[in-house]
Design a protein around this motif. Sequence first.
Motif, PDB file in Angstrom:
ATOM      1  N   PRO A  53      10.684  -5.565  -0.391  1.00 59.64           N
ATOM      2  CA  PRO A  53      10.029  -6.873  -0.562  1.00 59.64           C
ATOM      3  C   PRO A  53       8.841  -6.795  -1.506  1.00 59.64           C
ATOM      4  O   PRO A  53       8.323  -5.716  -1.806  1.00 59.64           O
ATOM      5  N   VAL A  54       8.384  -7.962  -1.947  1.00 64.35           N
ATOM      6  CA  VAL A  54       7.129  -8.098  -2.686  1.00 64.35           C
ATOM      7  C   VAL A  54       6.080  -8.599  -1.697  1.00 64.35           C
ATOM      8  O   VAL A  54       6.280  -9.621  -1.031  1.00 64.35           O
ATOM      9  N   VAL A  55       4.987  -7.870  -1.595  1.00 63.23           N
ATOM     10  CA  VAL A  55       3.875  -8.251  -0.723  1.00 63.23           C
ATOM     11  C   VAL A  55       2.698  -8.558  -1.640  1.00 63.23           C
ATOM     12  O   VAL A  55       2.157  -7.661  -2.284  1.00 63.23           O
ATOM     13  N   THR A  56       2.299  -9.810  -1.727  1.00 66.92           N
ATOM     14  CA  THR A  56       1.309 -10.187  -2.742  1.00 66.92           C
ATOM     15  C   THR A  56       0.253 -11.132  -2.176  1.00 66.92           C
ATOM     16  O   THR A  56       0.561 -12.027  -1.388  1.00 66.92           O
ATOM     17  N   GLY A  57      -0.991 -10.915  -2.586  1.00 67.84           N
ATOM     18  CA  GLY A  57      -2.087 -11.800  -2.219  1.00 67.84           C
ATOM     19  C   GLY A  57      -2.400 -11.833  -0.740  1.00 67.84           C
ATOM     20  O   GLY A  57      -2.961 -12.813  -0.254  1.00 67.84           O
ATOM     21  N   CYS A  58      -2.079 -10.770  -0.004  1.00 62.76           N
ATOM     22  CA  CYS A  58      -2.265 -10.765   1.441  1.00 62.76           C
ATOM     23  C   CYS A  58      -3.565 -10.062   1.834  1.00 62.76           C
ATOM     24  O   CYS A  58      -4.076  -9.217   1.098  1.00 62.76           O
ATOM     25  N   THR A  59      -4.076 -10.402   3.004  1.00 65.16           N
ATOM     26  CA  THR A  59      -5.249  -9.758   3.590  1.00 65.16           C
ATOM     27  C   THR A  59      -4.828  -9.129   4.910  1.00 65.16           C
ATOM     28  O   THR A  59      -4.277  -9.809   5.774  1.00 65.16           O
ATOM     29  N   VAL A  60      -5.084  -7.828   5.038  1.00 68.42           N
ATOM     30  CA  VAL A  60      -4.756  -7.106   6.262  1.00 68.42           C
ATOM     31  C   VAL A  60      -6.036  -6.452   6.763  1.00 68.42           C
ATOM     32  O   VAL A  60      -6.622  -5.620   6.072  1.00 68.42           O
ATOM     33  N   THR A  61      -6.490  -6.840   7.951  1.00 66.12           N
ATOM     34  CA  THR A  61      -7.777  -6.342   8.418  1.00 66.12           C
ATOM     35  C   THR A  61      -7.775  -6.229   9.936  1.00 66.12           C
ATOM     36  O   THR A  61      -7.089  -6.988  10.625  1.00 66.12           O
ATOM     37  N   GLY A  62      -8.529  -5.261  10.446  1.00 69.32           N
ATOM     38  CA  GLY A  62      -8.653  -5.108  11.882  1.00 69.32           C
ATOM     39  C   GLY A  62      -7.383  -4.589  12.539  1.00 69.32           C
ATOM     40  O   GLY A  62      -6.909  -5.182  13.510  1.00 69.32           O
ATOM     41  N   CYS A  63      -6.839  -3.487  12.013  1.00 65.46           N
ATOM     42  CA  CYS A  63      -5.623  -2.892  12.566  1.00 65.46           C
ATOM     43  C   CYS A  63      -5.974  -1.588  13.290  1.00 65.46           C
ATOM     44  O   CYS A  63      -6.706  -0.752  12.755  1.00 65.46           O
ATOM     45  N   GLY A  64      -5.415  -1.389  14.477  1.00 62.47           N
ATOM     46  CA  GLY A  64      -5.688  -0.174  15.217  1.00 62.47           C
ATOM     47  C   GLY A  64      -5.121   1.063  14.562  1.00 62.47           C
ATOM     48  O   GLY A  64      -5.678   2.158  14.694  1.00 62.47           O
ATOM     49  N   LEU A  65      -4.022   0.923  13.845  1.00 60.21           N
ATOM     50  CA  LEU A  65      -3.423   2.059  13.135  1.00 60.21           C
ATOM     51  C   LEU A  65      -3.576   1.840  11.630  1.00 60.21           C
ATOM     52  O   LEU A  65      -4.681   1.814  11.132  1.00 60.21           O
ATOM     53  N   ARG A  66      -2.475   1.673  10.920  1.00 58.39           N
ATOM     54  CA  ARG A  66      -2.523   1.548   9.459  1.00 58.39           C
ATOM     55  C   ARG A  66      -2.457   0.086   9.035  1.00 58.39           C
ATOM     56  O   ARG A  66      -1.852  -0.739   9.735  1.00 58.39           O
ATOM     57  N   GLY A  67      -3.039  -0.216   7.889  1.00 64.30           N
ATOM     58  CA  GLY A  67      -2.956  -1.584   7.388  1.00 64.30           C
ATOM     59  C   GLY A  67      -1.562  -1.892   6.882  1.00 64.30           C
ATOM     60  O   GLY A  67      -0.923  -2.857   7.294  1.00 64.30           O
ATOM     61  N   VAL A  68      -1.071  -1.076   5.950  1.00 66.43           N
ATOM     62  CA  VAL A  68       0.290  -1.192   5.419  1.00 66.43           C
ATOM     63  C   VAL A  68       0.962   0.163   5.577  1.00 66.43           C
ATOM     64  O   VAL A  68       0.420   1.188   5.140  1.00 66.43           O
ATOM     65  N   TYR A  69       2.142   0.176   6.194  1.00 68.70           N
ATOM     66  CA  TYR A  69       2.874   1.422   6.431  1.00 68.70           C
ATOM     67  C   TYR A  69       4.245   1.317   5.778  1.00 68.70           C
ATOM     68  O   TYR A  69       5.030   0.422   6.099  1.00 68.70           O
ATOM     69  N   VAL A 107      -3.029 -10.853   8.079  1.00 69.60           N
ATOM     70  CA  VAL A 107      -2.698 -10.150   9.324  1.00 69.60           C
ATOM     71  C   VAL A 107      -4.000  -9.544   9.832  1.00 69.60           C
ATOM     72  O   VAL A 107      -4.630  -8.750   9.124  1.00 69.60           O
ATOM     73  N   GLU A 108      -4.412  -9.910  11.039  1.00 65.67           N
ATOM     74  CA  GLU A 108      -5.712  -9.464  11.516  1.00 65.67           C
ATOM     75  C   GLU A 108      -5.686  -9.170  13.012  1.00 65.67           C
ATOM     76  O   GLU A 108      -4.913  -9.757  13.768  1.00 65.67           O
ATOM     77  N   ASP A 109      -6.534  -8.226  13.379  1.00 65.39           N
ATOM     78  CA  ASP A 109      -6.766  -7.912  14.800  1.00 65.39           C
ATOM     79  C   ASP A 109      -5.470  -7.612  15.550  1.00 65.39           C
ATOM     80  O   ASP A 109      -5.129  -8.247  16.551  1.00 65.39           O
ATOM     81  N   VAL A 110      -4.724  -6.610  15.048  1.00 68.25           N
ATOM     82  CA  VAL A 110      -3.514  -6.151  15.733  1.00 68.25           C
ATOM     83  C   VAL A 110      -3.750  -4.722  16.220  1.00 68.25           C
ATOM     84  O   VAL A 110      -4.506  -3.956  15.619  1.00 68.25           O
ATOM     85  N   LEU A 111      -3.077  -4.351  17.313  1.00 69.17           N
ATOM     86  CA  LEU A 111      -3.310  -3.042  17.915  1.00 69.17           C
ATOM     87  C   LEU A 111      -2.724  -1.910  17.083  1.00 69.17           C
ATOM     88  O   LEU A 111      -3.266  -0.800  17.068  1.00 69.17           O
ATOM     89  N   GLY A 112      -1.625  -2.148  16.415  1.00 65.68           N
ATOM     90  CA  GLY A 112      -0.952  -1.097  15.661  1.00 65.68           C
ATOM     91  C   GLY A 112      -1.053  -1.305  14.168  1.00 65.68           C
ATOM     92  O   GLY A 112      -2.136  -1.533  13.624  1.00 65.68           O
ATOM     93  N   ASP A 113       0.096  -1.244  13.481  1.00 70.10           N
ATOM     94  CA  ASP A 113       0.149  -1.409  12.028  1.00 70.10           C
ATOM     95  C   ASP A 113       0.163  -2.880  11.644  1.00 70.10           C
ATOM     96  O   ASP A 113       0.742  -3.720  12.353  1.00 70.10           O
ATOM     97  N   GLY A 114      -0.438  -3.178  10.484  1.00 72.14           N
ATOM     98  CA  GLY A 114      -0.480  -4.559  10.017  1.00 72.14           C
ATOM     99  C   GLY A 114       0.847  -5.016   9.448  1.00 72.14           C
ATOM    100  O   GLY A 114       1.482  -5.934   9.954  1.00 72.14           O
ATOM    101  N   ILE A 115       1.301  -4.379   8.362  1.00 67.54           N
ATOM    102  CA  ILE A 115       2.583  -4.687   7.727  1.00 67.54           C
ATOM    103  C   ILE A 115       3.366  -3.385   7.615  1.00 67.54           C
ATOM    104  O   ILE A 115       2.869  -2.410   7.029  1.00 67.54           O
ATOM    105  N   THR A 116       4.571  -3.349   8.173  1.00 70.48           N
ATOM    106  CA  THR A 116       5.420  -2.156   8.140  1.00 70.48           C
ATOM    107  C   THR A 116       6.689  -2.477   7.364  1.00 70.48           C
ATOM    108  O   THR A 116       7.351  -3.486   7.635  1.00 70.48           O
ATOM    109  N   VAL A 117       7.019  -1.620   6.394  1.00 72.60           N
ATOM    110  CA  VAL A 117       8.206  -1.818   5.573  1.00 72.60           C
ATOM    111  C   VAL A 117       9.039  -0.541   5.630  1.00 72.60           C
ATOM    112  O   VAL A 117       8.547   0.534   5.284  1.00 72.60           O
TER     113      VAL A 117
END
Length: 549
Positions: free
Chosen positions: A171-187, A155-165
């Motif tokens: 869920p299981v979130v595994t082996g992911c890359t979250v970068t370039g988020c305007g707010l939080r990477g994982v919320y 998940v890259e270059d998003v204005l807000g949060d990358g992954i929101t749960v």
Amino acid sequence: MTTSTSGRVLLVAQRPGAYPTIGDALMDASDGAVVTIAGGEYAETVELSGLRVTLAAADGATVVVDGRGADRPVFRTTGGALALEGIEVLAGGASAIQAEDTELSVRNCTVSGGRGPAIAIRGTMAFAVSGCVISGAEQGILVDGSPGRIEDTTVEDVLGDGITVGQGADPVVTGCTVTGCGLRGVYVYQYARPVVEGCTVSHTGHEGIAVAHHGVPVLNRCTVTDTRGPGISFASGCGGEISACRVSNTAEPGIAIAEGATPTIGETADPGAVGDGVLEEMLAELDSMIGLPGVKEEVRSLVDELQVNEWRRRAGLPVGAAGHHLIFAGAPGTGKTTVARIYGKLLKALGVLPVGQFREVSRRDLVGQYIGHTAEKTATVFEDAKGGVLFIDEAYTLTRLAGSGGDFGQEAIDTLVPLMEEHRDEVAVIVAGYTGEMVDFLAANPGLASRFGKTIEFENYSPDELLAIFGRMASAGDYELDPAAGPVLTGHFRRVSGDVNFGNARDARLLFEKARTAQSQRLRLLGRMPAIEELRGLHVADVEAAIAR
């Protein structure tokens, strides 16, 4: 997800007899249908209710579903089951994919643009998002209440949060890359209980991973770096676990625990810690490779040295400057690329590199078309590889003797040499190629050889090892190789191994594909549907036919 084996297979393509649009195909689709989509751009949106269907790009096809002209989701589904495979989704005024109480599977898709979450999943049905790239949206992935998995997804270059749960989702979130988020990477919020493991979060406008509103996540083996806010934060009333996580170059404190928050923090959660379990997992992956005893010994010696250096650093003892650049010398098909990938993971597990990502390039990725262009291209590639491994295959083609196009290859080498020294703690450069040609490569610049700490020699595989590799390929494809084919294969590998163009495992892969083709031709002549044992069986005749091709 699973679909009924009795479902129809429908083709979408711009040709007579096929459905011209995805919507047309879905009008005729029944439960369990598989819609195969030929390459092309499809300007449409899809809305489903209660249907179980798979939409898949045809083999090797580039399929773009463009919903940018609409103010509704490109794919909206309620109930039933939807599988999307290998599709590029372009969103406009709403989400790209919106699923309510749907058994959703999104595999190897590219999703971009749109308002709100690129992928919004709500309800109680299980889901799977795997091998996807999400970019350019207002938000990345939203999961409310649903169980499932998000794996190997960027998940890259998003204005807000990358992954929101949220909403109690686990869920299981595994082996992911979250970068370039305007707010939080994982919320994580509203009593959500996800397991987030082996993920990398970087370059966020606020926290890397934020937990609020009674969230209770398990954070394991995650790397959080380059965030404007704290790396990991827990608000009051939140719990969970943090173990073997690495936080670096974030706002202070790296891990922020508010009063009233009760997460369990493992001993390895500090910035200098190493997850021993991860390290052993990577070494086990190395050991599982067929052959290469000398290579495995060399890599383990490097790991031992790096581990001891880390212990000395944490004990306040001096540690000498050490680069991580290597030379992998040997014939093609001997596992150099695979070992380079594992080496990057090992460096990440040891805390030597923050990300451990793998960037493979060759001459065409570094060399430009005019003087000055090459330096720019090379510097850009190097910058992108920071934090991980830059693997330059057939590096000897950059030398004046091997390359073409004037001295442009030499310009790439001359650009790399100072960068390798200046950023030796931020990137591992691995150059690979034939042993003899690599000698010419090292002579191309007076300072080049000194930049590499070690040369690891990859020997050719023996015929028995190539037989084992062939057998592993067969097993991975759910084929059963006739034991009588073993002597035929070893005899063939013994004959061809002396050829100057012998490709080792590459030749084994090519031979396996030819054997599959021979089996297919043999089974087609049966005049009936083969039994499952026949579909799995690779006979001696198939191998002999492959060798004869």
